[in-house]
Enzyme design. Structure first.
Site, short mmCIF file in Angstrom:
data_model
loop_
_atom_site.label_atom_id
_atom_site.label_comp_id
_atom_site.label_asym_id
_atom_site.label_seq_id
_atom_site.Cartn_x
_atom_site.Cartn_y
_atom_site.Cartn_z
N CYS A 140 -81.56 60.16 -20.75
CA CYS A 140 -82.30 58.98 -20.31
C CYS A 140 -81.91 58.61 -18.88
O CYS A 140 -80.86 57.99 -18.65
CB CYS A 140 -82.04 57.80 -21.25
SG CYS A 140 -82.95 56.31 -20.78
N CYS A 143 -81.73 54.83 -18.28
CA CYS A 143 -80.51 54.23 -18.84
C CYS A 143 -79.29 54.52 -17.96
O CYS A 143 -78.47 53.63 -17.72
CB CYS A 143 -80.23 54.78 -20.23
SG CYS A 143 -81.62 54.75 -21.37
N ASP A 144 -79.16 55.76 -17.51
CA ASP A 144 -77.89 56.21 -16.94
C ASP A 144 -77.93 56.60 -15.47
O ASP A 144 -76.89 56.87 -14.87
CB ASP A 144 -77.37 57.41 -17.75
CG ASP A 144 -77.12 57.05 -19.21
OD1 ASP A 144 -76.70 55.90 -19.46
OD2 ASP A 144 -77.35 57.90 -20.09
#
Length: 315
Positions: A140, A143-144
């Site tokens: 992701c 997300c990261d």
């Protein structure tokens, strides 16, 4: 089959942000929710070391901590949280039947599905090692990606999602190397053109990932294979992103609910309703676009509210 049948007002299948948020709202509405956590209690976030985009945690929070907190909050209001997973359902009649671990039979007035989706990985031992270590492997970028600002990363994939994530990373990272395993993209032309026109994205067609390199703690590079020349070479990188798709955990529902071509549950637009009355869906089991904790929590809330209104209309 179990000799005893348990009757439940509101059954929530699966944990994670969608399931626990649905439980919080359902419990506060006096729906006496029962939640079965599934095969991965807490969902995908339990494998995430740092979550920095969850509102209300300015310093960030780990995925496991976040899920422990959500579970505790659901239980505080009376949610019955149980181990086990749904292995079979029958939504063909007026009673929604669900079997847990192939043995316990439940008859439910309402069912909220929050079984999520599982990211697909290449399956390399080195990839799985650094994924478990939280040391540089992710599925992701949204997300990261923030953790790799001004660094060099590698992403694997060829579809629209891979192109979108590569473009997202290009805004944060010094360099993005995109490994496409075949000789053409599966993405739409507009998405392909977008990554091709982005200066700090290097695209390597017909390349496989052989190994994720590192110091046993964090990723330091990726070993790639040029399938045209059989040449192997190393790419320096601190992050390795896999964007080869997700599989929604919805197989047991396919005979009773409408699913799209990839297995996501189709909900009535703007609601959490499925095409079976009294059955609702929240989170990544229906969402192939956003796939974020906050959007999953939002649809979990919607599912509980829709379920409560459904029950109220029956009274």
């Amino acid at each position: 089959m179990s000799d005893t049948i348990e009757k439940i007002k509101c059954l929530i299948i699966g944990s994670g942000p969608a399931g626990y948020t649905a439980a919080i709202y359902a419990a506060r509405a006096n729906m006496k929710p029962v939640l079965y956590q599934g095969m991965q209690p807490g969902g995908q976030l339990t494998t995430t070391n740092e979550v920095e985009n969850w509102p209300g945690n300015p310093e960030g929070i780990t995925g496991p901590e976040m899920m422990v907190g959500l579970q505790a909050q659901a239980q505080r209001f009376g949610t019955d949280v149980r181990d086990g997973w749904a292995t079979k359902v029958d939504f063909s009649g007026d009673v929604h039947k669900v079997w847990i671990n192939d043995t316990k039979e439940l008859h439910c007035e309402t069912v909220i599905i929050s079984t999520g989706a599982t990211a697909k990985y290449l399956g390399l031992p080195s990839e799985q090692h650094y994924l478990k270590m939280g040391g540089g492997v992710s599925a992701c970028a949204v997300c990261d990606g923030f953790f790799y600002r001004n660094q060099e990363v590698v992403i694997v994939g060829a579809g629209d999602s891979a192109c979108e994530e590569a473009h997202y990373l290009s805004k944060l990272c010094k360099k993005v190397t995109m490994l496409v395993r075949s000789d053409k993209f599966r993405a739409s032309k507009i998405m392909e053109e977008r990554v091709r026109k982005t200066e700090n994205i290097t695209i390597l067609m017909n390349h496989d990932t052989i190994e994720v390199l590192g110091d046993e703690q964090v990723v330091t590079g990726v070993r790639a294979l040029n399938k045209n020349t059989d040449e192997t070479f190393d790419i320096e990188a601190t992050g390795f992103f896999v964007a080869i798709g997700h599989k929604p955990n919805t197989d047991i529902f396919k005979d009773f609910l409408s699913l799209d071509d990839t297995g996501y549950i189709i909900n009535v637009a703007g609601t959490s309703k499925t095409d079976v009355e009294g059955v609702f869906v929240g989170g990544d089991a229906a969402d192939h676009v956003y796939r974020q904790a906050i959007t999953a929590a939002g649809t979990g809330c919607m599912a509980a509210l829709d379920a409560e209104r459904y029950l109220s209309a029956k009274e």
